[in-house]
Design an enzyme around this catalytic site. Structure first.
Site, mmCIF file in Angstrom:
data_model
loop_
_atom_site.group_PDB
_atom_site.id
_atom_site.type_symbol
_atom_site.label_atom_id
_atom_site.label_comp_id
_atom_site.label_asym_id
_atom_site.label_seq_id
_atom_site.Cartn_x
_atom_site.Cartn_y
_atom_site.Cartn_z
ATOM 1 N N GLU A 87 -3.728 4.556 -15.489
ATOM 2 C CA GLU A 87 -3.995 3.498 -14.552
ATOM 3 C C GLU A 87 -5.503 3.121 -14.830
ATOM 4 O O GLU A 87 -5.916 2.061 -14.672
ATOM 5 C CB GLU A 87 -3.748 3.738 -13.284
ATOM 6 C CG GLU A 87 -3.909 2.687 -12.071
ATOM 7 C CD GLU A 87 -2.867 2.930 -11.026
ATOM 8 O OE1 GLU A 87 -3.284 2.075 -9.743
ATOM 9 O OE2 GLU A 87 -1.846 3.617 -10.777
ATOM 10 N N GLY B 201 0.722 -1.214 0.028
ATOM 11 C CA GLY B 201 -0.037 -0.037 0.022
ATOM 12 C C GLY B 201 0.786 1.313 0.020
ATOM 13 O O GLY B 201 0.347 2.263 0.275
ATOM 14 N N ASP C 61 -1.948 9.386 -5.317
ATOM 15 C CA ASP C 61 -0.624 8.671 -5.508
ATOM 16 C C ASP C 61 0.543 9.299 -6.763
ATOM 17 O O ASP C 61 1.795 9.424 -6.173
ATOM 18 C CB ASP C 61 -0.693 7.209 -5.955
ATOM 19 C CG ASP C 61 -1.602 6.698 -4.683
ATOM 20 O OD1 ASP C 61 -1.679 7.129 -3.693
ATOM 21 O OD2 ASP C 61 -1.884 5.601 -4.825
#
Length: 400
Positions: free
Chosen positions: A179, A138, A191
Site C-alpha cells: 500500500e 473506513g 489494518d
C-alpha cells in the site's frame, strides 16, 4: 450471491476465465475499537475483524501475467506483468486510468511478494474479487483486498512460511508495504494485522512497534451491548494528502522532541512545553493520550467493565476532533445524537475526514439510537446514513 459464498464465487470465476479456480480465500474488514492514528507512531491499537470482507478466487497461470477482475467492477479487466520491474508494469503504474486504480491493491501485493519470496517465487495468477464491505466507510476494504490476495498467492505458490501463524505478522508487513509503494498511502500496520490476526469474539491488542499482539475478549453481547457502525456516507480519499500530512506532522514532532516515535513521549506536559508549533502540540497530545486510552480500554474489558468503554470512545472522538482535527460533521452529529438517545459513547473511526463512526449502545436502544441519528441527518438535508451492528469475527482464511 454474497462475498462469503465461496461456491458462487468459484462458479463466477469459471465463467469468467473458462476454467475452475484452485481455491477461494477471504479476508475481513475491521472496526477499530480505539487507538486511531497511533499505529504509525509505534503505538497501540485495539481492532477486531468483521464478518464482512473481501473474497478472492484464484488460479495460477504460466505466462507471468496477473489478471484481475472484480464483480464490483464488472466492465474492467486489468492485466499486468507479475514482475514489478517489467516495462509494462511500470507503465501501468504511471498511466493507469482512474477506473483501473483499484487494481493497484492486488497488483501491488503481488509485486511485493514477488520481490520478497525467494524460496517459492510468485508467478502469474488469475483473480476474481468480490466484496461485501461498505466501500469508503473506513472499514478497511483495501487491507482486506491486499490480505486475501496475499493468502491466495502464497498458497498457490507454496510460500508456507508466510502462511504459518508466526508468518502472518510478516505477511501483514508486506501487505502494508504494497500500500505504501504501489498505492501511495502511508498507512500504519493496524489494518493488515487485524485482517490477518484477529479471532472471533475478541479484539486484538497490537503493539505496532514490536508486532506482538494478544487477544482480548470482547463480550459485547453478553454485556447487553451492541457496537453500531454508522456509515455517514461522507467519503474522502485519504490518498489525496491529508492523512500523509498528519503522519508527517507526527514525525516532525518526534524529531523535535528527540524520540524515535511519539509512543516514546513519557512526560506529556514537558513535551508540549518544548514544542513551539501549536499544531504539533495538538498532534502530540492526541497520540500520547490515545495510547493511554487503548491501555485503559483493554483493562476495562479484562475487568468485565464493558459498559465503561463508552466514555473512552467519546474521549477518543473529542481528541480526534479537537487535537488531531480529522473528524467531520457527519461523525460529530452521529456521536452527539447517539448519546442523547441513550448510547454509552461513540467516536469516529478510520483515517478521518469521512467514513464511519461507531457507537456503543445498550442492545434495547439500538433502534432508538439509529432513528435519532437518521432524523438528525434528515433535518440537515444529508444523505441517509447506513448502519451495521459489528460482530467480532475470525481473520483471513481459505474458504474453498
Amino acid at each position: 450471491m454474497t462475498a462469503s459464498d465461496p461456491r458462487a464465487l468459484a462458479a463466477a470465476f469459471t465463467e469468467a476465465y473458462r476454467r475452475a479456480p484452485e481455491g477461494v480465500w477471504r479476508a475481513p474488514g475491521r472496526v477499530n475499537v480505539i487507538g486511531e492514528h497511533t499505529d504509525y507512531n509505534d503505538g497501540f491499537v485495539l481492532p477486531f475483524a468483521l464478518p464482512q470482507g473481501v473474497s478472492v478466487a484464484a488460479a495460477r497461470r504460466d505466462d507471468g501475467v496477473l489478471e484481475v477482475r472484480s464483480l464490483q467492477a464488472a466492465d474492467t479487466v486489468v492485466t499486468v506483468p507479475v514482475d514489478p520491474h517489467a516495462p509494462e508494469a511500470r507503465r501501468w503504474r504511471d498511466t493507469a486510468p482512474q477506473r483501473e486504480r483499484w487494481a493497484a491493491y492486488p497488483a501491488g501485493t503481488a509485486w511485493v511478494l514477488r520481490e520478497h519470496v525467494t524460496s517459492a517465487p510468485i508467478g502469474g495468477a488469475s483473480l476474481l474479487i468480490d466484496a461485501d464491505l461498505l466501500q469508503g466507510a473506513g472499514l478497511s476494504s483495501s487491507a482486506a483486498l491486499e490480505c486475501a490476495t496475499a493468502l491466495a498467492l502464497c498458497e498457490l505458490y507454496g510460500a508456507a512460511d508466510l502462511l504459518a501463524p508466526a508468518g502472518r505478522r510478516e505477511l501483514a508487513r508486506l501487505a502494508q508495504r504494497a500500500e505504501h509503494e504501489y498505492v501511495g498511502m502511508p498507512c500504519g500496520i493496524m489494518d493488515q494485522s487485524a485482517s490477518l490476526l484477529c479471532t472471533a469474539g475478541h479484539a486484538l491488542m497490537l503493539d505496532c512497534r514490536s508486532g506482538l499482539s494478544t487477544q482480548v475478549p470482547l463480550p459485547l453481547e453478553d454485556s447487553g451491548l451492541r457496537l453500531l457502525v454508522v456509515d455517514t456516507r461522507m467519503h474522502h480519499e485519504l490518498v489525496d494528502g491529508d492523512y500523509g500530512r498528519r503522519r508527517a506532522e507526527c514525525e516532525r514532532a518526534a524529531e523535535l522532541l528527540g524520540v524515535a516515535a511519539l509512543r516514546d513521549v513519557k512526560d506529556l506536559p514537558a513535551a508540549l512545553k518544548a514544542l513551539n508549533d501549536p499544531v504539533l502540540r495538538r498532534r502530540v497530545q492526541h497520540v500520547v493520550t490515545e495510547n493511554h486510552r487503548v491501555e485503559a480500554a483493554v483493562g476495562l474489558l479484562r475487568a468485565g467493565a464493558t459498559a465503561e468503554l463508552g466514555a473512552m470512545l467519546t474521549a477518543s472522538h473529542l481528541s480526534l476532533r479537537d487535537q488531531f482535527e480529522i473528524s467531520w460533521p457527519g461523525a460529530d452529529v452521529a456521536v452527539e445524537e447517539a448519546q442523547r438517545a441513550g448510547a454509552r459513547g461513540g467516536r469516529m473511526v478510520g483515517g478521518g475526514f469521512g467514513g464511519s463512526a461507531i457507537v456503543l449502545t445498550p442492545a434495547d436502544r439500538v433502534d432508538r439510537v439509529s432513528e435519532a441519528i437518521r432524523a438528525a441527518y434528515e433535518r440537515r438535508g444529508w444523505e441517509e446514513p447506513r448502519f451495521l451492528t459489528a460482530v467480532a469475527a475470525d481473520g483471513a482464511r481459505r474458504l474453498l
